[in-house]
Write an enzyme that holds these catalytic residues in place. Structure first.
Site, short mmCIF file in Angstrom:
data_model
loop_
_atom_site.label_atom_id
_atom_site.label_comp_id
_atom_site.label_asym_id
_atom_site.label_seq_id
_atom_site.Cartn_x
_atom_site.Cartn_y
_atom_site.Cartn_z
N ASP A 106 -0.93 -1.51 -4.04
CA ASP A 106 -2.33 -1.58 -3.59
C ASP A 106 -2.87 -0.16 -3.41
OD1 ASP A 106 -4.63 -2.81 -2.56
OD2 ASP A 106 -3.88 -2.74 -0.50
N SER B 195 0.86 -1.20 0.00
CA SER B 195 0.00 0.00 0.00
C SER B 195 0.89 1.24 0.00
CB SER B 195 -0.90 0.01 1.24
OG SER B 195 -0.11 0.25 2.40
P1 13P Z 1 -9.05 -6.26 4.55
O1 13P Z 1 -9.04 -5.03 5.38
O2 13P Z 1 -10.38 -6.93 4.58
O3 13P Z 1 -7.95 -7.21 4.88
O4 13P Z 1 -8.84 -5.80 3.02
C1 13P Z 1 -7.55 -5.52 2.53
C2 13P Z 1 -7.58 -4.89 1.18
O5 13P Z 1 -8.56 -4.85 0.48
C3 13P Z 1 -6.31 -4.31 0.72
O6 13P Z 1 -6.47 -3.63 -0.49
O1 G3H Z 2 -6.75 -1.36 1.64
C1 G3H Z 2 -6.04 -1.04 2.57
C2 G3H Z 2 -4.98 -1.95 3.07
O2 G3H Z 2 -5.46 -2.66 4.18
C3 G3H Z 2 -3.73 -1.19 3.36
O3 G3H Z 2 -3.82 -0.48 4.54
O4 G3H Z 2 -3.03 1.80 3.90
O5 G3H Z 2 -3.01 1.04 6.30
O6 G3H Z 2 -1.37 0.10 4.66
P1 G3H Z 2 -2.75 0.71 4.87
ZN ZN Z 3 -8.31 -2.62 -0.71
#
Ligand code: 13P
Ligand code: G3H
Ligand code: ZN
Length: 308
Positions: free
Chosen positions: A83, A50
């Site tokens: 992500d 992320s």
């Molecule tokens: P969760 O919070 O359900 O694990 O989802 C993670 C996610 O979608 C990351 O992009």
């Molecule tokens: O979709 C979100 C993921 O769980 C990533 O979370 O932005 O706190 O790393 P983060």
């Molecule tokens: Zn997500």
């Protein structure tokens, strides 16, 4: 084997009606736990990063960890994916830095702006052989740069228009999941009719499910038993995720369950061994907890064991 893109991975998953797990990574123990699970299960895997993880660990550190993981477990097919890429610049930086897949998340933008931004990322990525995931519809809950009080479910007709106009390679859909540990107030419910319709209108096209942690009660109980405060947490039941995998969903995202497994283990260790202050003493069982949880998911939820 070197890092790969998701093309063949998803084509095989689509045909076989299983999904590939996309697990969020933030540090060495998480990368190791996921990779050890994928190796033990002989499964392909997606390591996803992320914007927050990139900021926390640094892109170079993350890529070096991924490089080490590939050297350690050379038989595991691995995709490294951005992500929820918030803008063109971050997607470009990841593409230039060796990611084999990126997500541009324009889901919070007005439709035409989401189309234009996604198209721009697709042009840059495809010229460099990199896969692009996009998102249409809004998941309720809070992400780093996107927050929505209400779900806005993906419109099937609009999904077709979006894919045609942007050229994105896979699409994250909103059918009732949300990020984090508190997904449902009452009974868990996903709009499978909508998912079926999107999948019918986009044949052979890989869909993505975000917010797909199951929030196992066992981890919630352990967190709370050892001093945590995780009240009323509820995730997506595993049978619903398996059903989604049979309806065109080729990538299932999991972050929250990793956090819960890791934190439950660390909490327990520190309470049971108050004399310990060597991080290895509590990070080793925490890494093992991540491995066991991910192996369970690969085997019983994704259905990708033996598909490496
Ligand atoms: P969760 O919070 O359900 O694990 O989802 C993670 C996610 O979608 C990351 O992009
Ligand atoms: O979709 C979100 C993921 O769980 C990533 O979370 O932005 O706190 O790393 P983060
Ligand atoms: Zn997500």
């Amino acid at each position: 084997m070197p890092l790969i893109g998701p093309k063949e991975m998803f084509a095989a998953a689509y045909r076989g009606q299983y999904a590939v797990g996309a697990f969020n990574v933030n540090n060495m123990e998480i990368v190791q736990g996921i990779m050890q699970a994928a190796a033990a299960e002989k499964s392909p895997v997606i390591l996803q990063v992320s914007a927050g993880a990139r900021k926390y660990a640094g892109q170079t550190y993350i890529m070096k960890l991924v490089e080490a993981a590939l050297a350690e477990d050379p038989d595991v097919p691995v995709v490294v994916h951005l992500d929820h890429g918030p803008d063109f610049e971050m997607c470009a930086a990841c593409i230039d830095g060796g990611f084999t897949s990126v997500m541009i998340d324009g889901s919070h933008l007005p439709y035409e702006e989401n189309v234009a931004l996604t198209r721009k990322v697709v042009e840059y990525a495809h010229a460099r052989g990199v896969w692009v995931e996009a998102e249409l519809g809004k998941l309720a809950g809070v992400e780093e740069h996107v927050s929505s009080a209400e779900h806005v479910y993906t419109d099937p007709a609009q999904a077709v228009d979006f894919v045609e106009r942007t050229g994105c390679d896979s699409l994250a859909v909103a059918i009732g999941t949300s990020h984090g540990a508190y997904k449902f107030k009452g009974e868990a419910k996903l709009d499978f009719g909508r998912l079926e319709e999107i999948s019918r209108r986009l044949p052979e096209y890989p869909l993505v499910l975000h917010g797909a942690s199951s929030v196992p009660q066992e981890f919630v109980d352990l967190c709370n038993q050892y001093g945590g405060k995780v009240g009323g947490a509820r995730g997506v039941p595993e049978d619903m995720l398996r059903r989604a995998a049979s309806l065109g969903v080729c990538k299932i995202n999991v972050d929250t369950d990793i956090r819960l497994a890791l934190t439950a283990s660390i909490r327990r260790h520190l309470v049971e061994h108050p004399e310990d202050f060597d991080p290895r003493a509590y990070l080793k069982p925490a890494r093992e907890a991540v491995k066991q949880m991910v192996a369970h998911k690969i085997r019983n939820v994704m259905g990708s064991s033996g598909k490496a």
